[in-house]
Design an enzyme around this catalytic site. Structure first.
Site, short mmCIF file in Angstrom:
data_model
loop_
_atom_site.label_atom_id
_atom_site.label_comp_id
_atom_site.label_asym_id
_atom_site.label_seq_id
_atom_site.Cartn_x
_atom_site.Cartn_y
_atom_site.Cartn_z
N ARG A 230 0.94 -1.58 0.47
CA ARG A 230 0.02 -0.10 -0.27
C ARG A 230 1.08 1.08 -0.16
O ARG A 230 1.99 0.92 0.87
CB ARG A 230 -1.30 0.20 0.88
CG ARG A 230 -2.01 -0.98 1.19
CD ARG A 230 -2.86 -1.80 2.68
NE ARG A 230 -3.26 -2.27 2.63
CZ ARG A 230 -3.10 -3.78 2.64
NH1 ARG A 230 -2.15 -3.55 3.44
NH2 ARG A 230 -4.53 -4.27 2.41
N LYS B 5 -1.60 -0.42 7.76
CA LYS B 5 -3.45 -0.67 7.42
C LYS B 5 -3.79 -1.98 8.21
O LYS B 5 -4.49 -2.43 9.65
CB LYS B 5 -3.97 -0.94 6.46
CG LYS B 5 -5.36 -2.00 6.25
CD LYS B 5 -5.47 -1.58 4.95
CE LYS B 5 -7.41 -1.87 5.10
NZ LYS B 5 -8.09 -1.84 3.91
N HIS C 176 -3.32 3.06 -5.20
CA HIS C 176 -3.48 1.70 -5.25
C HIS C 176 -2.96 1.09 -6.43
O HIS C 176 -3.44 0.04 -6.66
CB HIS C 176 -5.06 1.39 -4.74
CG HIS C 176 -4.67 0.74 -3.49
ND1 HIS C 176 -4.31 0.55 -2.50
CD2 HIS C 176 -5.58 -0.19 -3.48
CE1 HIS C 176 -4.04 -0.13 -2.19
NE2 HIS C 176 -5.10 -1.16 -2.40
N TYR D 181 -10.67 -7.37 -6.80
CA TYR D 181 -9.75 -6.11 -6.39
C TYR D 181 -9.21 -5.53 -7.21
O TYR D 181 -8.26 -4.70 -8.35
CB TYR D 181 -8.78 -6.49 -4.87
CG TYR D 181 -7.55 -6.23 -4.93
CD1 TYR D 181 -8.01 -4.56 -3.65
CD2 TYR D 181 -6.50 -5.99 -5.15
CE1 TYR D 181 -6.82 -4.02 -3.58
CE2 TYR D 181 -5.39 -5.18 -5.20
CZ TYR D 181 -5.49 -3.70 -4.15
OH TYR D 181 -4.37 -3.43 -3.69
#
Length: 191
Positions: free
Chosen positions: A41, A70, A139, A174
């Protein structure tokens, strides 16, 4: 927050890398190369320090150790040939020797590069190679790794593990499957 797309075309990936290296901007070249190869990330990429990627002799390490911001999970990530070459390019051009310095700082000050500026840079790099139709952002780098791994034949379970997803269903959503891919499969399966 809008959904962003991976960079699906390998030629576009190579074009971005070529542009960044030709511009002789080691920071941006390193950010892009690490982003698409490590699948981290942006928050984890931006907090990396020189000491995280160089050993005591000033050479790139073979693996990176970090705690994901995260998920708070400890992670060991092998640095591939592309990342090691980008690190060597970066340190040759940037002349940074302080192990406590962040890898990615602003060109205007010694402040850390932030998510918003990273987002602006990634969108700019994508536009420069003709990627205008899709939505791209920070992202995109992580998703590009997942998409390219799937295209290379890596199992969804392994991709899911690398990205830290709970299961391959999350990974499937995703990385996305384009309509062109579905149509290609329809042509391939002709019974």
């Amino acid at each position: 927050m809008n959904t962003v797309e991976p960079i699906r075309d390998r030629k576009k990936i190579l074009a971005i890398k070529g542009n960044l290296k030709a511009d002789k901007d080691p920071r941006d070249y390193l950010l892009f190369t690490m982003g698409i190869n490590l699948a981290l990330r942006i928050s984890d990429l931006l907090k990396l320090k020189v000491s995280d990627v160089l050993n005591g002799e000033g050479k790139p390490v073979s693996s990176l150790y970090l705690r994901e911001q995260k998920t708070k999970r400890e992670k060991k990530i092998k640095l591939n040939k592309a990342v090691i070459e980008a690190l060597e390019f970066y340190f040759k051009k940037a002349q940074i020797f302080n192990p406590d310095q962040l890898l990615f700082t602003s060109h205007r000050s010694s402040k850390p590069l932030d998510r918003i500026r990273s987002w602006q840079l990634i969108r700019k790099w994508c536009r420069e190679v003709g990627l205008k139709e899709e939505r791209y952002g920070t992202h995109t780098l992580r998703k590009t790794w997942g998409y390219q791994a799937r295209i290379a034949g890596v199992s969804l379970d392994l991709i899911s593990e690398k990205l830290g997803h709970r299961n391959s269903q999350v990974t499937r959503r995703y990385i996305g499957i384009s309509q062109d891919e579905v149509q290609k499969v329809e042509d391939q399966v002709c019974l």
